[in-house]
Design a protein around this motif. Structure first.
Motif, PDB file in Angstrom:
ATOM      1  N   GLU A  36       4.398 -21.782  25.035  1.00 28.67           N
ATOM      2  CA  GLU A  36       3.035 -22.293  25.160  1.00 28.67           C
ATOM      3  C   GLU A  36       2.689 -23.232  24.011  1.00 28.67           C
ATOM      4  O   GLU A  36       1.968 -24.203  24.196  1.00 28.67           O
ATOM      5  N   SER A  37       3.206 -22.931  22.814  1.00 30.52           N
ATOM      6  CA  SER A  37       2.955 -23.789  21.656  1.00 30.52           C
ATOM      7  C   SER A  37       3.982 -23.490  20.578  1.00 30.52           C
ATOM      8  O   SER A  37       4.579 -22.415  20.553  1.00 30.52           O
ATOM      9  N   VAL A  38       4.183 -24.463  19.690  1.00 24.96           N
ATOM     10  CA  VAL A  38       5.021 -24.298  18.496  1.00 24.96           C
ATOM     11  C   VAL A  38       4.345 -25.091  17.390  1.00 24.96           C
ATOM     12  O   VAL A  38       4.155 -26.299  17.513  1.00 24.96           O
ATOM     13  N   GLU A  39       3.984 -24.397  16.321  1.00 22.09           N
ATOM     14  CA  GLU A  39       3.268 -25.025  15.208  1.00 22.09           C
ATOM     15  C   GLU A  39       3.887 -24.609  13.882  1.00 22.09           C
ATOM     16  O   GLU A  39       4.530 -23.563  13.804  1.00 22.09           O
ATOM     17  N   PRO A  40       3.664 -25.400  12.839  1.00 28.18           N
ATOM     18  CA  PRO A  40       4.109 -24.974  11.504  1.00 28.18           C
ATOM     19  C   PRO A  40       3.415 -23.668  11.130  1.00 28.18           C
ATOM     20  O   PRO A  40       2.253 -23.444  11.482  1.00 28.18           O
ATOM     21  N   LEU A  41       4.126 -22.804  10.429  1.00 30.69           N
ATOM     22  CA  LEU A  41       3.568 -21.528  10.001  1.00 30.69           C
ATOM     23  C   LEU A  41       2.790 -21.718   8.710  1.00 30.69           C
ATOM     24  O   LEU A  41       3.306 -22.281   7.749  1.00 30.69           O
TER      25      LEU A  41
END
Length: 126
Positions: A36-41
């Motif tokens: 659904e999403s991939v973002e920097p942690l």
């Protein structure tokens, strides 16, 4: 229900800038799967004088994986690791404190560890 998957990229003798570049490459690959999403942690507060409220962890991502999408996401990580010099790059996967590290082990052992780990977090109805 979606799963929160934390990924951390590491590579021998790499600085934070390079790890961020590797994470961006992996993010691009993951976005082509059923996530659904991939973002920097983000981790805690950013250093004083920076614009962001949160500090970004070098080489770290957090993905929201759709039900039944975990196996595909892990498969992408496996394939992406094949582009690295053998034994230098590792990706750490974590779901709710359960950690799996990919890289630096033989393919048969790695596949067995992946199967067990994915099974523990599989959203497939029984």
């Amino acid at each position: 229900m979606a799963t929160r998957l934390v990924l951390g990229v590491s590579e021998d003798d790499s600085d934070d800038v390079y790890l961020d570049e590797l994470a961006r490459q992996l993010r691009t690959e993951l976005l082509e799967t059923d996530v659904e999403s991939v973002e920097p942690l983000s981790e805690g507060e950013a250093p004083e004088g920076t614009r962001s409220e949160l500090a970004i962890a070098a080489g770290a991502l957090v993905a929201t994986v759709a039900p039944l999408g975990l196996q595909g996401a892990v498969g992408v990580v496996q394939e992406w690791l094949k582009t690295a010099v053998p034994g230098r790059r590792t990706v750490r996967l974590e779901i709710g404190g359960d950690v799996l590290e990919l890289g630096g082990i033989d393919a048969t052992t790695q596949q067995s560890l992946i199967a067990d780990w994915v099974k523990r977090h599989d959203a497939t109805p029984a």
